[in-house]
Design a protein around this motif. Structure first.
Motif, PDB file in Angstrom:
ATOM      1  N   GLU A 115      -0.451   1.941   0.361  1.00 16.42           N
ATOM      2  CA  GLU A 115       0.350   2.453   1.466  1.00 16.42           C
ATOM      3  C   GLU A 115       1.746   2.778   0.964  1.00 16.42           C
ATOM      4  N   ASN A 141      -6.734  11.040   4.272  1.00 12.83           N
ATOM      5  CA  ASN A 141      -5.969  10.692   5.465  1.00 12.83           C
ATOM      6  C   ASN A 141      -4.827   9.761   5.074  1.00 12.83           C
ATOM      7  N   ARG A 200      -2.362   8.772   6.689  1.00 11.82           N
ATOM      8  CA  ARG A 200      -1.916   7.836   7.722  1.00 11.82           C
ATOM      9  C   ARG A 200      -2.551   6.468   7.553  1.00 11.82           C
ATOM     10  N   LYS A 201      -3.748   6.437   7.019  1.00 17.60           N
ATOM     11  CA  LYS A 201      -4.424   5.157   6.783  1.00 17.60           C
ATOM     12  C   LYS A 201      -4.179   4.635   5.380  1.00 17.60           C
TER      13      LYS A 201
END
Length: 417
Positions: free
Chosen positions: A194, A219, A221-222
């Motif tokens: 992240e 993705n 965002r994840k």
């Protein structure tokens, strides 16, 4: 039947180096016979990858430091008696082995009893006789323990974060780099990276590369899913992103958080391990910067005693109260009109002597310093320009018993959105 029973164990079935750098061996020697066993030469074979920790050897709970750990001497063990030996070892260096092996070899002496009978012919006046002779002789013997094999695991991860620039402004594209090195002898799986920032970051689609291979349709965002990293392997993660909105007045900072499980860990219902990278701080590069000198004379409340000495001056807020963008007819560009104020407080003390009574009290005056400034900006600036005001300097001085002079320098940074 064996004379000695050897039990050789360690305090860990699996030596996890990250939890404990020390391994403790325990040796229990039982005398199973009805005889005293003498002159025990005990050789503890310490693994080559380890070294003995000085002063850690204990014999029956008492400190015992021999001349050599591999040549211990015990004078005797009584019948059906046992002795307990413990010692600590540590890894020699950081090249951890996959396992450490050790065993014990014991040489000792055991008395052997012999019985013989001889026949005496006798003489004419003595009868025949049988003579029984008993003798005792020591016999050298040897016994060994089973090989004790302890698997070694060590968990060591390294994550480094880099950005290709040191100064940033809104709308600029940055290239992010993460170096993840699994120095453990265990693989890790379910690895997720992240990217955390104090500002609004927009990731550029299809810019993600893992070890030089483009990963599309990720993705962000994840997080960035990496999956599996083998032991002793390194992974390079790169991607690009645009700084869309600055949330800090000072700098943009980013760091990475790695989530993962070690090989063999039970993952169902278990929280993953976490590890943070270093933090990268980028200075803000305002499109336009301007400084303004502002000042104000403030007066104390009449009911408060006279001002004797300034103790301190604080500014706790700076506000922009109005903005207006004007187009210039005589030249290209625009003028941004700004109004604002600095809010704060000044503390001072006041002394008074009345009939030998001395009073020294501290008082507070709230202040508000308004300011106005016009800044010439390029034609492509609009009303949504980001304004970052800050107080670079502020000072206060006493004019007289009733008045204080405040002087300040205000910095105005403009960043085009």
């Amino acid at each position: 039947m064996n004379d000695l029973n050897i039990i050789y164990t360690a305090n860990q079935n699996v030596w996890e180096i990250d939890l404990s750098k020390i391994l403790t061996y325990t040796l229990v020697i039982y005398n199973l016979t009805d005889e005293t066993i003498n002159d025990l030469d005990i050789e503890i074979n310490i693994p080559n990858e380890t070294e003995y920790i000085c002063n850690s050897l204990k014999l029956n709970g008492c400190c015992y430091e021999p001349y050599s750990i591999s040549k211990m001497y015990i004078s005797k063990i009584l019948p059906h008696e046992n002795i307990i030996i413990t010692l600590d070892v540590k890894i020699k260096d950081y090249e951890y082995p996959s396992s450490v092996n050790s065993f014990v070899n014991i040489n000792y002496l055991k008395n052997q009893y012999c019985k013989s009978i001889s026949y005496d012919e006798g003489t004419w006046d003595s009868p025949r006789a049988y003579v029984e002779v008993n003798c005792e002789s020591p016999i050298k013997s040897n016994t060994k323990s089973e090989l004790l094999c302890i698997p070694v695991t060590f968990k060591e991860l390294y994550i480094r974060h880099e950005i290709d620039k040191s100064v940033v402004q809104v709308g600029e594209i940055l290239e992010y780099k993460y170096i993840i090195r699994n120095n453990s002898n265990l693989s890790i799986n379910e690895v997720l990276l992240e990217n955390l920032s104090n500002s609004q970051i927009e990731f550029i689609r299809d810019s993600l590369y893992i070890n030089g291979i483009n990963i599309s349709n990720n993705n962000f965002r994840k997080g960035i899913y990496i999956g599996f990293i083998e032991a002793k392997k390194t992974v390079l993660v790169t991607f690009k992103a645009v700084v869309r909105k600055i949330k800090s007045l000072n700098a943009v900072s980013t760091k990475g958080v790695l989530s993962f499980f070690y090989q063999g860990e039970y993952t169902y219902g278990r929280l993953p391990n976490k590890m943070e990278s270093n933090e990268v701080v980028l200075d803000l590069c305002p499109n336009i910067s301007k400084s303004l000198n502002v000042f104000k004379v403030i007066e104390k409340v009449p009911s408060i005693r006279k001002i004797d000495q300034i103790i301190d001056v604080f500014n706790y807020d700076i506000n922009i109260t109005s903005t207006k963008m004007l187009s210039q007819s005589y030249s290209s560009g625009k003028t941004l009109l700004l109004s604002g104020c600095i809010n704060g407080r000044v503390t001072y003390n006041s002394e008074i002597n009345i009939n030998d009574y001395h009073e020294d009290k501290m008082y507070v005056i709230e202040y508000n310093i308004p300011f106005k400034i016009d800044i010439l900006v390029p034609e492509d600036f609009n009303e949504e320009v980001q304004i970052l005001p800050s107080v670079q300097f502020i000072d206060a001085s006493v004019i007289d018993d009733e008045k204080i002079y405040l002087n300040s320098i205000v910095n105005i940074d403009l960043i085009k959105n």
